[in-house]
Write a protein that holds these residues in place. Structure first.
Motif, PDB file in Angstrom:
ATOM      1  N   GLY A 781      -2.835  26.925  68.256  1.00  0.00           N
ATOM      2  CA  GLY A 781      -3.244  26.179  67.134  1.00  0.00           C
ATOM      3  C   GLY A 781      -2.549  26.554  65.818  1.00  0.00           C
ATOM      4  N   ARG A 782      -1.576  27.794  65.850  1.00  0.00           N
ATOM      5  CA  ARG A 782      -0.778  28.081  64.725  1.00  0.00           C
ATOM      6  C   ARG A 782       0.582  27.613  65.150  1.00  0.00           C
ATOM      7  NH1 ARG A 782      -4.742  27.915  62.148  1.00  0.00           N
ATOM      8  NH2 ARG A 782      -5.717  27.170  64.023  1.00  0.00           N
ATOM      9  N   VAL A 783       1.413  27.484  64.241  1.00  0.00           N
ATOM     10  CA  VAL A 783       2.952  27.614  64.242  1.00  0.00           C
ATOM     11  C   VAL A 783       3.481  28.927  64.486  1.00  0.00           C
ATOM     12  CG1 VAL A 783       5.183  27.398  63.077  1.00  0.00           C
ATOM     13  CG2 VAL A 783       3.298  25.673  62.761  1.00  0.00           C
ATOM     14  N   ASN A 784       4.140  29.490  65.702  1.00  0.00           N
ATOM     15  CA  ASN A 784       4.224  30.707  66.113  1.00  0.00           C
ATOM     16  C   ASN A 784       5.583  30.882  66.175  1.00  0.00           C
ATOM     17  OD1 ASN A 784       1.640  31.952  67.357  1.00  0.00           O
ATOM     18  ND2 ASN A 784       1.713  30.029  68.026  1.00  0.00           N
ATOM     19  N   LEU A 785       6.267  31.782  65.255  1.00  0.00           N
ATOM     20  CA  LEU A 785       7.665  32.136  65.227  1.00  0.00           C
ATOM     21  C   LEU A 785       8.063  33.632  65.603  1.00  0.00           C
ATOM     22  CD1 LEU A 785       8.176  30.727  61.553  1.00  0.00           C
ATOM     23  CD2 LEU A 785       8.349  29.276  63.803  1.00  0.00           C
ATOM     24  N   ALA A 786       8.987  33.677  66.477  1.00  0.00           N
ATOM     25  CA  ALA A 786       9.379  34.902  66.941  1.00  0.00           C
ATOM     26  C   ALA A 786      10.860  35.451  66.286  1.00  0.00           C
ATOM     27  CB  ALA A 786       9.486  35.062  68.462  1.00  0.00           C
ATOM     28  N   TRP A 787      10.912  36.595  65.629  1.00  0.00           N
ATOM     29  CA  TRP A 787      12.137  36.911  65.287  1.00  0.00           C
ATOM     30  C   TRP A 787      12.637  38.240  65.942  1.00  0.00           C
ATOM     31  CZ3 TRP A 787      13.085  37.944  59.437  1.00  0.00           C
ATOM     32  CH2 TRP A 787      14.511  38.035  59.121  1.00  0.00           C
ATOM     33  N   ASP A 796      11.972  38.448  77.513  1.00  0.00           N
ATOM     34  CA  ASP A 796      12.484  37.603  78.416  1.00  0.00           C
ATOM     35  C   ASP A 796      12.148  36.220  78.255  1.00  0.00           C
ATOM     36  OD1 ASP A 796       9.621  36.910  79.097  1.00  0.00           O
ATOM     37  OD2 ASP A 796       9.392  38.368  80.592  1.00  0.00           O
ATOM     38  N   GLY A 797      12.738  35.185  79.140  1.00  0.00           N
ATOM     39  CA  GLY A 797      12.836  33.853  78.772  1.00  0.00           C
ATOM     40  C   GLY A 797      11.536  33.195  78.697  1.00  0.00           C
ATOM     41  N   ALA A 798      10.475  33.828  79.651  1.00  0.00           N
ATOM     42  CA  ALA A 798       9.047  33.076  79.523  1.00  0.00           C
ATOM     43  C   ALA A 798       8.378  33.500  78.085  1.00  0.00           C
ATOM     44  CB  ALA A 798       8.176  33.877  80.472  1.00  0.00           C
ATOM     45  N   GLU A 799       8.651  34.618  77.395  1.00  0.00           N
ATOM     46  CA  GLU A 799       8.060  35.002  76.402  1.00  0.00           C
ATOM     47  C   GLU A 799       8.750  34.176  75.079  1.00  0.00           C
ATOM     48  OE1 GLU A 799       8.150  38.772  72.937  1.00  0.00           O
ATOM     49  OE2 GLU A 799       8.683  39.065  75.204  1.00  0.00           O
ATOM     50  N   ALA A 801       9.835  31.131  75.494  1.00  0.00           N
ATOM     51  CA  ALA A 801       9.637  29.824  75.563  1.00  0.00           C
ATOM     52  C   ALA A 801       8.177  29.625  75.083  1.00  0.00           C
ATOM     53  CB  ALA A 801       9.648  29.258  77.111  1.00  0.00           C
ATOM     54  N   SER A 802       7.384  30.645  74.851  1.00  0.00           N
ATOM     55  CA  SER A 802       5.846  30.456  74.470  1.00  0.00           C
ATOM     56  C   SER A 802       5.797  30.203  72.792  1.00  0.00           C
ATOM     57  CB  SER A 802       5.137  31.605  74.836  1.00  0.00           C
ATOM     58  OG  SER A 802       5.411  32.898  74.048  1.00  0.00           O
ATOM     59  N   TYR A 803       6.974  30.190  72.170  1.00  0.00           N
ATOM     60  CA  TYR A 803       7.012  30.350  70.608  1.00  0.00           C
ATOM     61  C   TYR A 803       7.568  28.831  70.344  1.00  0.00           C
ATOM     62  CZ  TYR A 803       6.015  35.179  70.365  1.00  0.00           C
ATOM     63  OH  TYR A 803       5.241  36.303  70.429  1.00  0.00           O
ATOM     64  N   ASP A 804       7.111  28.713  69.164  1.00  0.00           N
ATOM     65  CA  ASP A 804       7.504  27.143  68.658  1.00  0.00           C
ATOM     66  C   ASP A 804       9.212  27.371  68.227  1.00  0.00           C
ATOM     67  OD1 ASP A 804       5.134  25.797  68.861  1.00  0.00           O
ATOM     68  OD2 ASP A 804       4.384  27.198  67.307  1.00  0.00           O
ATOM     69  N   ARG A 805       9.545  28.411  67.752  1.00  0.00           N
ATOM     70  CA  ARG A 805      10.724  28.725  67.126  1.00  0.00           C
ATOM     71  C   ARG A 805      11.212  30.205  67.412  1.00  0.00           C
ATOM     72  NH1 ARG A 805      14.227  25.069  64.982  1.00  0.00           N
ATOM     73  NH2 ARG A 805      16.063  25.746  63.677  1.00  0.00           N
ATOM     74  N   VAL A 806      12.267  30.622  67.827  1.00  0.00           N
ATOM     75  CA  VAL A 806      12.719  31.718  68.215  1.00  0.00           C
ATOM     76  C   VAL A 806      14.153  32.090  67.157  1.00  0.00           C
ATOM     77  CG1 VAL A 806      13.513  33.625  69.637  1.00  0.00           C
ATOM     78  CG2 VAL A 806      11.931  31.833  70.469  1.00  0.00           C
ATOM     79  N   TYR A 807      14.031  33.249  66.705  1.00  0.00           N
ATOM     80  CA  TYR A 807      15.288  33.766  65.701  1.00  0.00           C
ATOM     81  C   TYR A 807      15.722  35.002  66.492  1.00  0.00           C
ATOM     82  CZ  TYR A 807      13.088  30.673  62.641  1.00  0.00           C
ATOM     83  OH  TYR A 807      12.500  29.562  61.975  1.00  0.00           O
ATOM     84  N   ALA A 808      16.701  35.656  66.280  1.00  0.00           N
ATOM     85  CA  ALA A 808      17.454  36.767  66.587  1.00  0.00           C
ATOM     86  C   ALA A 808      18.529  37.346  65.583  1.00  0.00           C
ATOM     87  CB  ALA A 808      18.295  36.832  68.104  1.00  0.00           C
ATOM     88  N   ALA A 809      18.361  38.883  65.549  1.00  0.00           N
ATOM     89  CA  ALA A 809      19.198  39.391  64.374  1.00  0.00           C
ATOM     90  C   ALA A 809      20.546  39.744  65.033  1.00  0.00           C
ATOM     91  CB  ALA A 809      18.587  40.836  64.000  1.00  0.00           C
ATOM     92  N   ALA A 820      21.260  31.561  78.829  1.00  0.00           N
ATOM     93  CA  ALA A 820      20.677  32.081  80.105  1.00  0.00           C
ATOM     94  C   ALA A 820      19.224  31.612  80.455  1.00  0.00           C
ATOM     95  CB  ALA A 820      20.699  33.375  79.832  1.00  0.00           C
ATOM     96  N   THR A 821      18.475  31.244  79.170  1.00  0.00           N
ATOM     97  CA  THR A 821      17.151  30.569  79.413  1.00  0.00           C
ATOM     98  C   THR A 821      16.847  29.376  79.177  1.00  0.00           C
ATOM     99  OG1 THR A 821      16.493  31.334  76.996  1.00  0.00           O
ATOM    100  CG2 THR A 821      16.356  33.154  78.607  1.00  0.00           C
ATOM    101  N   GLY A 822      17.701  28.253  78.407  1.00  0.00           N
ATOM    102  CA  GLY A 822      17.570  27.424  77.692  1.00  0.00           C
ATOM    103  C   GLY A 822      16.634  27.046  76.670  1.00  0.00           C
ATOM    104  N   VAL A 823      16.205  28.325  76.326  1.00  0.00           N
ATOM    105  CA  VAL A 823      15.322  28.267  75.029  1.00  0.00           C
ATOM    106  C   VAL A 823      16.350  28.464  73.823  1.00  0.00           C
ATOM    107  CG1 VAL A 823      13.625  29.661  73.827  1.00  0.00           C
ATOM    108  CG2 VAL A 823      13.342  29.193  76.314  1.00  0.00           C
ATOM    109  N   PRO A 824      16.282  27.391  72.896  1.00  0.00           N
ATOM    110  CA  PRO A 824      17.131  27.622  71.516  1.00  0.00           C
ATOM    111  C   PRO A 824      16.619  28.995  70.741  1.00  0.00           C
ATOM    112  CG  PRO A 824      16.185  25.540  71.906  1.00  0.00           C
ATOM    113  CD  PRO A 824      15.499  26.327  72.879  1.00  0.00           C
ATOM    114  N   VAL A 825      17.791  29.664  70.611  1.00  0.00           N
ATOM    115  CA  VAL A 825      17.444  31.219  69.760  1.00  0.00           C
ATOM    116  C   VAL A 825      18.431  30.776  68.772  1.00  0.00           C
ATOM    117  CG1 VAL A 825      17.511  33.397  69.686  1.00  0.00           C
ATOM    118  CG2 VAL A 825      16.964  32.395  71.758  1.00  0.00           C
ATOM    119  N   VAL A 826      17.788  30.952  67.443  1.00  0.00           N
ATOM    120  CA  VAL A 826      18.482  30.666  66.116  1.00  0.00           C
ATOM    121  C   VAL A 826      19.078  31.941  65.573  1.00  0.00           C
ATOM    122  CG1 VAL A 826      18.517  29.804  63.748  1.00  0.00           C
ATOM    123  CG2 VAL A 826      17.373  28.607  65.723  1.00  0.00           C
ATOM    124  N   PRO A 827      20.420  32.207  65.367  1.00  0.00           N
ATOM    125  CA  PRO A 827      20.557  33.452  64.798  1.00  0.00           C
ATOM    126  C   PRO A 827      20.188  33.454  63.409  1.00  0.00           C
ATOM    127  CG  PRO A 827      22.699  32.285  65.516  1.00  0.00           C
ATOM    128  CD  PRO A 827      21.392  31.237  65.721  1.00  0.00           C
TER     129      PRO A 827
END
Length: 1010
Positions: A781-787, A796-799, A801-809, A820-827
């Motif tokens: 029920g929340r917007v879940n972001l992972a950085w 891993d990819g399953a983790e 995929a559980s977020y609404d948006r993923v960032y990486a440093a 590798a995972t098909g999950v969009p990861v934003v720099p």
């Protein structure tokens, strides 16, 4: 006996036996030290051997060996480590040893050495925080306190019940009766007592003394009492019947006063249906009174209990009555004129008017015991309302009239502290409070402890004697916390009064912030924000739902940020073990209403202050008070405090929804939670449903907004709560990110590892997980972001995929993981806070020639090892370096984050290296951005993406051969300061927390559809 002689010899040789002190405690004078030692070792009476030795304090120490027996002998025979244990709260044994080397070698320990060498002018080795005091003065104060306590030993030690039948004296002759008027009027007030009335009348008619009259007053009975009365009066001319309208429930005061109005006898007695008089009751009691010319007396009683027969026969006066409440009205016979002079029964009381009358009478004439067992009482006969009993005791102990006219000292804060049997907590409270208060203009401390054990009262009295304006009140009466607080309030002289319990530690800033708020005339009460150790709110005051008044802790379970978003939240009432009150309002209110009980009288006090227009209650959110949630009073529907509050009020007070609204929430409902399984709240669910209310709220939303929406954010980090977590880099990173989001109008909470499962996260709009060591399950029920900012191997990819948006440093890792995972990861690279890290923090090349800031983590960091290998003068700040570096190379274990920018800016060269997984996957360290923002020279290991961000300004090394030239001549190896400043401007503009916050907010708003 040899063992006893040896023990005596040991005690006397140690010097830790003070003859005068033992005698003062026991109320005797000893002819010799040997007599005092024998009496002490016999265990005859509760006493300690010396003013600076308290067995209970020593026994509580973890260092004590478990030998049992006498604590002084245990102490003297203990190991040398045990002798270094302090046996008294006013003794710092380590201080003795530091000042006197010989004391540490003494066979009986440092304290014994000090006692044998001290004279009256010697300074006592008190702990830090206790004022300096000479041994002569402290000993005199101790002896005075012990003597005062000994004076009341009979009141403290006497039991109101015993299995031993009292030994009666001679039976007095029957009193003479002249004329036809009765000598005594027996008043019998009844209410719905028809079935038992006949038995009570029979007991009066069976008296061997016959010059009596019986006035029976029917207090509006609804049963057949009136019919029974008609039958009784028809056949007994000495019976007078009266009927009055039904009075207050639990009180027969009006009925008894009506009986007194009809009385003709010189004496009055009070029969009831719960006691059975002996046939000799009137003859013995009246004979005793007539023979002695006394005004009042009470008889001994036999109590029929489930475990056998008990007797109540206490010889004593008013002090005993206050302490024991041992006299039943049915056992009393008094002169009628004396009863009339004190006004009879107080009809304003809802119960316990009998105790009130007895106390009034005992203030006018001695209350004598006639040691004859002259009546029987059922064990459950006494049913006085406890609330009214407390009110009566307060009335006779607290002089509010004098308190109303007590001059108040401007700028003085009076602290009323309720002490319990835990001496350690009270001592810590006193010393910390007074130490922090030394800078204040004026502080007065009143400690109130009811029926304290000797081992608590005397050390506490000694401690308080060392402070200016500190007082100990130790009443003997059976009073609870509310009456005890009122007793202390009435003695205060400050314009602000702080009411505190030792269940919580004193606020870190003393009481300045609480007192400061009361300068506003519209504020009557201030309470601190109460939090638990992980950092969630326990109480920000009391709020109420609709219906009957049932307090709830405002914002309980919310992050502290929800309260600190408001400067001074206004709430209907306080709910805290510490509150500050304007003295004028407090005295005008008559302190706590003791009918509200001892659990939370603060709530009622705040409500009355608002109702009478004396001011509101505010919460001071700075410097929160740390308290475990379980240390608040019970608030379920069966709790005594809640029931007492509801007995005083029919409806809930206003203001709760306004409080929620000011905090940014709207009330949408209320739910009741079952708390029967919570430890300490056991109740019978068939008798009381132990339900606790909880207001259901949701965040308020603006209907029209300009600019970015105002959202609630939770920043989830792997750092733990408490001091240890404050040192983590994750915490500093999260704070800077939170502040950047707040500058964009967002409300942000940092959830440490301990807080991520809080229920109130459901109120947040966005959960941003700063992915480090911990895997966090997204909140539905929340917007879940992972950085992902570190430890990429844990993800891993399953983790993802559980977020609404993923960032990486890391741009490298983001691209590879997306493929590798098909999950969009934003720099989204790490960043810096230009407020702390900028070229203006310090002049270049004025600090360490080579600097490294970071923890070892049991690894000899590559950059440090390489720099030392080429002979560089390296300064290291960080922990866990002892196994790798000489002590002279370690400047400190930690650098405050606010000081780090100046350290970087002043350094000649700053070293950096990455963990293997971070370097492999291109995760540029946060330190790179901080150092370059300061325009400092930076050497780091090779890593992908470095040149794209920092160009050729940052130098890299692979081994010692490449490190050497960089450190040998930095001016030649690195770009000029002007070039480094140009890079600093770019980093501060494009890689700041503010820039990252704009990206995150824009994405979150888009995902929320706002």
């Amino acid at each position: 006996m040899a063992a006893d002689r040896n023990a005596r010899a040991t005690v006397l040789a140690s010097g830790l036996l003070d003859r005068d002190w033992v005698g003062a405690q026991l109320g005797v004078v000893f002819a010799s030290d040997e007599d005092a030692a024998d009496r002490y070792l016999e265990g005859a009476g509760d006493c300690s051997p010396h003013p600076l030795f308290e067995g209970a304090w020593y026994a509580a120490s973890k260092a004590r060996s478990e030998r049992g027996g006498d604590p002084l002998l245990d102490y003297l025979r203990d190991s040398r480590a045990g002798l270094r244990t302090s046996p008294h709260p006013l003794v710092d044994v380590d201080r003795i040893v530091a000042q006197h080397r010989a004391a540490g070698e003494d066979a009986y320990g440092p304290l014994a050495w000090w006692v044998r060498h001290a004279d009256e002018s010697t300074q006592v080795p008190v702990p830090e925080g206790v004022p300096a005091v000479t041994w002569g003065r402290l000993r005199a104060d101790a002896l005075d306190a012990a003597a005062k306590r000994a004076e009341t030993a009979d009141v403290r030690l006497v039991s109101r019940r015993t299995r031993h039948r009292p030994q009666p004296g001679p039976v007095p002759p029957l009193p003479r009766v002249d004329g036809t008027d009765p000598l005594v009027t027996v008043v019998l007030a009844v209410r719905d007592d028809g079935p038992r009335l006949r038995k009570a009348v029979d007991a009066v008619q069976a008296q061997t003394f016959g010059a009596w009259e019986l006035v029976i007053v029917d207090d509006g009975s609804a049963d057949d009492t009136a019919a029974v009365l008609t039958g009784v009066s028809a056949f007994e001319p000495r019976v007078v019947t009266v009927t009055v309208p039904r009075g207050k429930e639990g009180s027969l005061a009006r009925a008894r006063n009506a009986g007194l109005d009809k009385a003709r006898g010189r004496y009055v007695a009070f029969a009831d249906t719960a006691h059975t008089w002996s046939p000799h009751f009137l003859s013995v009691m009246l004979g005793s009174l007539e023979a002695d010319g006394a005004g009042l007396a009470h008889a001994a009683m036999r109590v029929k209990a489930a475990d056998g027969e008990w007797y109540i026969a206490v010889e004593g006066g008013r002090d005993h009555l206050l302490a024991l409440d041992h006299v039943d009205l049915a056992s009393l016979v008094a002169r009628r004129d004396l009863v009339a002079s004190v006004g009879g029964f107080d009809e304003s009381l809802g119960g316990a008017e009998s105790l009130d009358l007895l106390l009034k009478l005992s203030a006018e004439a001695p209350l004598r015991l006639v040691p004859h067992v002259l009546l029987d009482r059922d064990e459950d006969a006494r049913a006085d309302d406890g609330r009214w009993s407390a009110k009566v005791l307060e009335r006779h102990l607290v002089d509010w009239e004098t308190a109303q006219h007590q001059p108040r000292e401007a700028r003085r804060t009076s602290i009323v502290l309720l002490a319990g049997a835990d001496l350690d907590r009270t001592v810590r409270w006193v010393t910390r409070t007074m130490a922090r208060a030394r800078e204040a203009a004026d502080i007065e401390l009143v400690v109130v402890g009811t029926r304290l054990p000797r081992a608590v009262e005397l050390p506490l009295a000694m401690l308080l004697s060392t402070y200016r304006n500190a007082t100990l009140l130790s009443p003997l009466a059976r009073i609870g916390a509310a009456v005890a607080a009122n007793l202390g309030i009435a003695t205060t002289t400050g314009e602000t009064v702080v009411l505190a319990r030792t269940t919580a530690n004193p606020p870190r800033d003393g009481f300045h912030s609480l007192s400061h708020v009361l300068v506003d005339e519209e504020v009557a009460i201030a309470q601190p924000l109460v939090v638990d150790r992980p950092g969630l709110i326990v109480s920000a005051g009391a709020v109420f739902g609709r219906g009957r008044p049932h307090p709830e802790p405002f914002l309980a379970g919310h992050p502290v940020r929800d309260a600190q978003a408001l400067t001074y939240p206004v709430v209907p009432a306080p709910l805290s073990p510490v509150i500050a009150v304007r003295a004028s309002a407090l005295v005008r209110l008559g302190g706590y209403d003791v009918r509200a009980g001892d659990a939370m009288p603060e709530v009622d006090l705040g409500l009355r202050a608002a109702e009478q227009g004396l001011g509101c209650t505010v919460v001071v959110t700075q410097n929160p008070l740390v308290l475990k949630a379980g240390q608040l009073p019970r608030l379920d529907s069966a709790a005594d405090g809640v029931l007492a509050l509801q007995a005083l009020r029919a409806t809930s007070p206003a203001g709760s929804e306004d409080a929620w609204g000011r905090a940014g929430f709207e009330v949408v409902g209320r739910r009741w939670e079952d708390r029967t399984a919570v430890p300490g709240t056991e109740v019978d669910p068939l008798v009381f449903p132990a339900l606790t209310p909880r207001t259901v709220v949701r965040p308020l939303r603006a209907t029209v907004t300009e600019g970015p929406p105002a959202l609630r954010w939770a920043l989830d980090i792997a750092a733990p709560s408490g001091r240890r977590g404050q040192r983590w880099g994750d915490m500093h990173f999260a704070r800077s990110m939170a502040e950047a989001l707040e500058r964009l109008g967002q409300r942000v909470t940092i959830d440490t590892r301990d807080l991520r499962h809080r229920d109130t996260r459901d109120l947040d709009d966005v959960v941003l997980v700063l992915r480090g060591l911990d895997r966090v399950v997204p909140r539905p029920g929340r917007v879940n972001l992972a950085w992902v900012i570190s430890h990429p191997d844990l993800v891993d990819g399953a983790e993802l995929a559980s977020y609404d948006r993923v960032y990486a440093a890391s741009s490298t890792w983001a691209s590879a993981t997306t493929a590798a995972t098909g999950v969009p990861v934003v720099p989204l690279l790490q960043c810096t806070d230009p407020r702390n890290f900028n070229p203006e923090r310090a002049a270049p090349d004025t600090g360490p020639a080579v600097l490294f800031v970071g923890n070892s983590r049991d690894v000899y960091r590559k950059s440090v090892r390489s720099a030392l290998a080429v002979g560089a003068d390296v300064v290291v700040h960080g922990s866990d370096w002892e196994r790798f570096l000489a002590p002279n190379l370690i400047a400190s274990k930690v650098v405050a984050n606010e000081d780090l920018g100046a350290l970087y800016a002043s350094a000649g060269v700053v070293l950096n290296d990455h963990w293997d997984d971070m370097r492999r996957d291109g995760f540029l360290a946060n330190r790179l951005f901080d150092v370059t923002a300061c325009a400092a020279r930076l050497v780091t290991d090779e890593i992908d993406g470095l040149a794209e961000v920092f160009g050729d300004v940052v130098r890299t090394f692979h081994d010692e051969q490449e490190m050497g030239p960089l450190l040998a001549d930095p001016a030649a190896a690195f770009p000029s300061y002007e070039v480094r400043r140009e890079l600093a401007e770019i980093v501060m503009r494009e890689h700041s927390f503010d820039h990252r916050a704009e990206v995150l907010l824009d994405d979150a708003a888009r995902l929320l559809g706002r």
